[in-house]
Design a protein around this motif. Structure first.
Motif, PDB file in Angstrom:
ATOM      1  N   GLN A  22       0.826  -1.206   0.000  1.00 38.23           N
ATOM      2  CA  GLN A  22       0.000   0.000   0.000  1.00 38.23           C
ATOM      3  C   GLN A  22       0.862   1.258   0.000  1.00 38.23           C
ATOM      4  OE1 GLN A  22      -3.107  -2.327   2.847  1.00 38.23           O
ATOM      5  NE2 GLN A  22      -3.425  -0.126   2.859  1.00 38.23           N
TER       6      GLN A  22
ATOM      7  N   SER B  38       4.451   2.178  -2.078  1.00 38.65           N
ATOM      8  CA  SER B  38       5.689   1.844  -2.780  1.00 38.65           C
ATOM      9  C   SER B  38       6.800   2.853  -2.489  1.00 38.65           C
ATOM     10  CB  SER B  38       5.438   1.740  -4.285  1.00 38.65           C
ATOM     11  OG  SER B  38       4.767   2.878  -4.748  1.00 38.65           O
TER      12      SER B  38
ATOM     13  N   ALA C 148       4.234  -0.962  -7.258  1.00 37.91           N
ATOM     14  CA  ALA C 148       3.119  -1.801  -6.818  1.00 37.91           C
ATOM     15  C   ALA C 148       2.352  -2.181  -8.080  1.00 37.91           C
ATOM     16  CB  ALA C 148       2.212  -1.047  -5.855  1.00 37.91           C
TER      17      ALA C 148
ATOM     18  N   THR D 262      -0.747   4.153  -3.800  1.00 42.55           N
ATOM     19  CA  THR D 262      -0.993   2.913  -4.535  1.00 42.55           C
ATOM     20  C   THR D 262      -2.488   2.569  -4.572  1.00 42.55           C
ATOM     21  OG1 THR D 262      -0.819   1.636  -2.504  1.00 42.55           O
ATOM     22  CG2 THR D 262       1.210   1.993  -3.710  1.00 42.55           C
TER      23      THR D 262
ATOM     24  N   THR E 274      -0.562   4.790 -10.649  1.00 50.99           N
ATOM     25  CA  THR E 274      -0.373   4.961  -9.204  1.00 50.99           C
ATOM     26  C   THR E 274       0.719   4.016  -8.717  1.00 50.99           C
ATOM     27  OG1 THR E 274      -2.007   3.256  -8.695  1.00 50.99           O
ATOM     28  CG2 THR E 274      -2.829   5.500  -8.808  1.00 50.99           C
ATOM     29  N   GLY E 275       1.335   4.380  -7.626  1.00 56.62           N
ATOM     30  CA  GLY E 275       2.223   3.455  -6.922  1.00 56.62           C
ATOM     31  C   GLY E 275       3.475   3.031  -7.669  1.00 56.62           C
ATOM     32  N   ASP E 276       3.929   3.840  -8.598  1.00 57.10           N
ATOM     33  CA  ASP E 276       5.131   3.513  -9.370  1.00 57.10           C
ATOM     34  C   ASP E 276       6.144   4.621  -9.115  1.00 57.10           C
ATOM     35  OD1 ASP E 276       7.096   3.119 -11.273  1.00 57.10           O
ATOM     36  OD2 ASP E 276       5.685   2.527 -12.845  1.00 57.10           O
TER      37      ASP E 276
END
Ligand code: FAD
Lengths: 289, 802
Positions: free
Chosen positions: B222, B224, B246, B494, B523-525
């Motif tokens: 949740q 990254s 993620a 994320t 998201t989450g990268d």
């Protein structure tokens, strides 16, 4: 959660399967629907050296209504038996019970015979076989034997099927005339193994008085608990039968254990409630028959 | 906002991908990677005397075996304590691999790396760990009194102890207020353990690039960005050389906000050491015994009130079972003790909690994060008061409500973000009115009498809550419009299936005036956005939603400025509709955003006809100004952050009608109604989906799920066979109604919605069963077997006859 190593066999005929199983002896296990065995392998609760997959043995994929009863081949899935109108007419209890076994996706793969051999005390089909007085046909090279239900369920998750034997079919006797059946259970969630469950069979004479009343209970002992309550019902017509004392007679015969889902007392209580309900339902069916 | 996308029930754009097997979850990646597996402690409390790996060495395909002794200095230390707090005087965290002592069943002791997971597990099975078994400490009350210690240097097993006290307006302390009140009650409440149980467990996949000396890690997390910092710190790598992504994540519900998990640092470490790709995908049994649980608390309540049921003083004592470690600090009990007050004005309040170590899996936030326990406590209190006074349960709540004109309302406590607990907005009386109408509260007595005449037992229950959502410190958004007219949005937090791709695209499309299809969301990268906090506390829409809106506004302003030049108009006379910048009132005069993007980036080299328009001989630049003006940047992109003053406070009220079987004690929910207020709705369909899922988890917590530990600290139901997550067949249809009191704290006027559904369910169901049965319910979850016992205890009957 991956199984330990094993040798995998996929025989093409029953003969070949029997030879392979005989060769593997203690170290062999039959793989039918896999709905009980695969989880046990993945949790490393079972570690057979040889797995004999019978899923290619189409000769065992049979379902026959014979004069005396229903014969279910080892590869007949729960779903097929459950949906067969012929079976429903010949022995309605099979369909009544199968509707309570797990969920459709599991019934699409799980087999009736596998369920009997697996002999889970919470499973419905062993209770059905016990109540109806059916049998299981076991084979090894050159030898076939029929084991009656009374001798088949030998203990917790233990059946009379010996290492090296293949259960090729199970036999469920026909419903006698003027008889009815019912299966009642309470499970925590839809399709779960039951906390308690009762299969009942009630038979009437020509005057519509009760001549036979039997129940088989699940989840209250290491194997299905069979109780004859004909006496307790008192040879009366269903409307005036003493179902409560019949239920008490059933409770007296059960010795459930507590687990994380239910106390022993609650299970015994449920068994009484369900026995009454199942007996009443079965009697109603018998009157309609 | 130029388009009506904001507030529309737009269908989730991620669903076709996720529902047709196109999702890429952790275990879908790295098909050729080596597999890691762990030898985990079978004992709740033991000293490791010896680890003998000799039998495992011969397993074909074995690559490496690691124990604590193999770890480099940074990794050999205990894992970080993520959220320190002055009251957490004895915070303790685990080592990535156990050193000397194991403190719960499931604690990792040895890591094995092999060609595949089957072989890795074969090797694990052959490793012999010699344990000296120590007496385990199990059960929070037992642990609080036990001389046996989970951590030898933590006296009384008390990790933290915190008291918060708010005097009444007249200056009375809670104890005094209770003692001088016309009525007082005291009782005890219990809530058992449950857990997040995402269908996808945890998982980590690491790739080391030896040439570039850089590391890429995929993890089912949740957060990254924070995992990235943890890995860089623990492995001693420069931050720019670490990327964390993620991928699609199959549920989190809180457990995946904890980081770095042992596996999240060990797997990358092994990948570097072995110079091979390494992957670990958690299996279900591991998830049960080695991730995290929540909920378990024992609460003692004393309350004083007047004849109308107005609470004059409330004192709550909480024993919080924290399991073996406290990596996430004391967030859960802090939330319980502060959110307990719900929509009410309580005269004087004193809350005290002790966070107790036990030899069980650690406790960290699970959806709702301490609030279900808080709401259970407060709502049981309201029901107790109503029963004592013979008053309607809703009337007692009504007299205690904060009124709509009292916002902002300061509860006088410090919230989980370390900032004052001040409610921003709400309308609790209206919410109650809507709920009573939805469920038919006032006509229920007739339905109940009718059912009783048929031999049936039914009951109605209610529960109210206020949920602090959208906690800080911040989130950011980045928006870029490329020369093909596409809009690329990214944010650092994320997604675990909530629908962020849809909602963030709606916000961007609405802000920029472009069709939804042109917007894509990542998201989450950490390759796309490096600064973020994470997805928890119902904060994604509030935090990233507002940050993305602010970033879009920057881009829009820049686009209008460039377009104004090209169209020879004033920026104020322009609008963006359907991806075109138009002069207001002169629809013929327009320029596509794609072209604006081209013009925003003065070029020397052209690679297509569009680009040619921005090259140096295209005649578009003025000679008296530099191609990129001072203070400007090339490109049509913008980045902004949203950092709120305080949390926003969503609220809601639920009601349920249940039926209990007089014979079998089975409990069935006949109706379930929800009135929900999360401020402005970005997408009502997604909010409803979140509520439905939350209610389903709440029903699990109320009627089915419990982690059953025996006295040896063994978890007896570590599988889906015996840990009863409800199926769809156990979940009632959820009837919802929305109230919208916008938050004054953020530009979009929104509040969080992710956790809401789960929060009051145990309280509501307890209330309804109590009403149906006339038996007090003070412990959840409740099973038919429990109800059967309660019935027998209340009638004093000792037989089990029907
Ligand atoms: C989630 C879930 C819920 C379930 N719920 C229920 C339920 O409510 N009630 C219920 O009754 N069952 C339930 N089951 C079990 C299901 O009915 C199984 O399919 C059944 O018990 C075993 O049948 P199988 O064909 O899958 O056997 P397998 O799993 O293949 O085998 C089970 C055992 O029987 C042996 N065996 C199988 N066939 C033969 C044979 N022909 N000869 C010799 N040995 C054989 C195997 O070697 C193995 O030891 C559930 C299963 C799951 C996964």
């Amino acid at each position: 959660m991956k199984p330990p190593p094993f040798d995998y066999h996929a025989p093409r005929s029953v003969g070949e399967a029997l030879e392979t199983l005989a060769g593997a002896g203690e170290h062999g296990k039959v793989l039918a629907g896999g709905q009980s065995l695969i989880p046990m392998l993945n949790m490393r609760l079972a570690a057979p050296g040889h797995l004999v997959d019978i899923n290619r043995l189409t000769e065992l994929d049979t379902l026959d209504v014979e004069p005396g009863g229903v014969r279910v081949g080892a590869l007949a899935r729960h779903a097929r038996v459950e949906r067969s109108e012929e079976v429903a007419a010949a022995q309605p209890l099979l369909c009544q019970a199968l509707r309570l076994v797990a969920h459709p996706v599991i019934r699409n793969r799980g087999t009736v015979v596998g369920s009997l051999v697996h002999a889970d005390p919470a499973a419905e089909l062993p209770a059905v076989l016990a109540l109806l007085g059916g049998s299981v046909r076991l084979a090894r090279p050159g030898a076939v034997r029929d084991v009656p239900a009374a001798g088949f369920f030998t203990g917790l998750l233990e059946s009379a099927a010996e290492p090296g034997e293949l259960a090729v079919s199970a036999f469920f006797p026909l419903l006698p005339p003027r008889s009815g059946t019912a299966f009642r259970e309470v499970a925590r969630r839809h399709g779960d193994y039951a906390l308690a469950g009762v299969a009942a069979l009630v038979g009437l004479d020509d005057d519509l008085r009760i001549t036979a009343a039997r129940v088989a209970c699940v989840s209250v002992g290491p194997a299905p608990v069979l109780v004859d309550v004909t006496e307790a019902c008192g040879h009366r017509p269903p409307a005036s039968a003493d179902w409560a004392s019949a239920a008490r007679a059933v409770q007296e015969r059960t010795a459930p254990e507590a687990d994380i889902h239910a106390t022993a007392d609650y299970r015994r209580h449920l068994t009484g409630v369900l026995a009454q309900q199942a007996l009443r339902d079965a009697a109603r069916e018998a009157l309609d028959a | 906002m130029t388009t009506k996308l904001f507030g529309e029930p737009v269908r989730r754009r991620e669903d076709p991908r996720l529902l047709t097997g196109q999702g890429r979850y952790l275990d879908d990646l790295g098909g050729d990677a080596l597999a890691a597996a762990f030898v985990r402690s079978p004992h709740a409390h033991a000293r490791i005397r010896d680890i003998d790996v000799s039998a495992a060495i011969d397993v074909d395909g074995l690559v490496a075996i690691y124990t604590w002794e193999d770890l480099p200095a940074l990794l050999a230390q205990p894992l970080p304590l993520l959220i320190p707090h002055p009251a957490l005087t004895h915070g303790r965290t685990a080592h990535p691999l156990a050193r000397d002592l194991v403190r719960h069943v499931g604690e990792p002791v040895v890591m094995v790396v092999a060609r595949d997971r089957y072989l890795a597990e074969d090797a694990c099975a052959l490793i012999r760990v010699d344990y000296e078994i120590l007496k385990p400490v199990v059960g929070v009350e037992e642990a609080a009194q036990s001389a046996q210690l989970v951590h030898g240097d933590v006296p009384g097993n008390v990790g933290a102890h915190l008291v918060q006290e708010v005097p009444s307006a007249a200056g009375l302390g809670a104890r005094e207020a209770i003692e001088t009140a016309p009525h007082t009650l005291a009782f005890r409440l219990d809530i058992e353990r449950s857990a997040s149980m995402p269908l996808e467990g945890r998982g980590v996949y690491a790739r080391w690039d030896a040439d570039d000396r850089s590391l890429r890690v995929y993890t089912s997390t949740q957060t990254s960005t924070s995992v990235r910092m943890a890995i860089a710190a623990k492995l001693g790598l420069p931050l720019p050389k670490v990327e964390v992504i993620a991928p699609d994540v199959g549920g989190g519900f809180g457990v995946k906000i904890v980081h770095p998990w042992p596996e999240e640092v060990l797997v990358p470490w092994a990948a570097i050491l072995l110079d091979r790709e390494v992957k670990w995908a958690e299996d279900r049994r591991e998830h049960f015994v080695s991730s995290a649980h929540e909920r378990a608390q024992v609460q003692s309540v004393r309350v004083g009130f007047d004849d109308d049921g107005r609470v004059l003083g409330l004192e709550v004592n909480i024993l919080h079972d924290h399991g073996a470690y406290t990596p996430y600090g004391i967030i859960v009990p802090i939330i319980t003790s502060t959110q307990l007050l719900g929509p009410y004005k309580i005269g004087a309040y004193r809350v005290e909690f002790s966070s107790i170590y036990t030899n069980t899996v650690q406790v960290t936030p699970y959806r709702g994060a301490g609030r279900p326990q808080a709401v259970f406590c407060m709502e049981r209190t309201m029901d107790h008061i109503a029963a004592h006074l013979g008053a309607d349960r809703t009337a007692v709540r009504e007299v205690n409500f904060i009124r709509p004109d009292e916002f902002p309302y300061d509860q006088g406590l410090i919230f989980q973000d370390g900032r004052p607990l001040i409610y921003d907005s709400g309308d609790y009386p209206e919410s109650l009115r809507m709920l009573k109408e939805l469920i038919g509260w006032d006509s229920f007595p007739e339905a109940k009498a009718q059912a009783a005449a048929e031999g049936r037992r039914i009951g109605i229950g209610i529960g109210c809550y206020v949920e602090g959502t959208g906690v800080g410190p911040y989130e950011g958004g980045h928006v870029q419009i490329t020369s093909d007219g596409r809009v690329h949005v990214s944010t650092g937090l994320t997604s675990q299936g909530q629908g962020h791709e849809t909602v963030f695209a709606q916000i961007a499309a609405a802000e920029l005036g472009v069709p939804l299809e042109r917007v894509s969301v990542v998201t989450g990268d950490t390759r796309r956005f490096g600064y973020a906090v994470g997805t928890f506390a119902s904060r994604a829409a509030v935090m990233s939603g507002n940050a993305i809106a602010l970033a879009c506004r920057k881009v829009r302003e820049k686009a209008l400025r460039i377009a104004a030049d090209a169209l020879e108009a004033a920026p104020g006379d322009l609008e963006i509709v359907d991806g075109e910048v138009r002069v207001l009132g002169a629809p013929g005069s327009s320029i596509p955003l794609a072209t604006v993007a081209v013009l925003s980036n003065p070029l020397r080299y052209a690679f297509d006809e569009e680009a040619a328009r921005a090259t140096q001989f295209a005649g578009t630049s003025a000679f008296d100004r530099p191609p990129v003006e001072e203070g400007q940047e090339p490109g049509l992109e913008g980045r902004d952050y949203y950092s709120p003053l305080r949390s926003t406070f969503a609220s809601g009220m639920h009601a349920a009608i249940v039926e209990t079987d007089p014979l079998t004690a089975e409990i069935r929910i006949l109706r379930y109604a929800v009135v929900h207020d999360c401020g402005n709705l970005i997408n009502p369909m997604i909010v409803e989906g979140q509520i439905h899922g939350g209610v389903a988890q709440g029903v699990g917590g109320a009627l089915y799920e419990r982690m059953v530990y025996d006295e040896h600290g063994q978890l007896l139901n570590a599988s889906f066979m015996d840990f009863l997550m409800p199926y769809a067949t156990e979940i009632p249809r959820v009837e919802t109604a929305h109230l919208q009191t916008p938050s004054p704290l953020n530009p979009l006027g929104i509040k969080g919605a992710g956790e809401a559904g789960v929060i009051p369910v145990s309280a509501v169901i307890a209330s309804a069963i109590e009403d149906a049965e006339g038996i007090g319910i003070d412990r959840m979850p409740i099973s038919p077997s429990d109800l059967f016992d309660l019935r027998r205890a209340s009638t004093g009957r000792s037989t089990s006859e029907t």
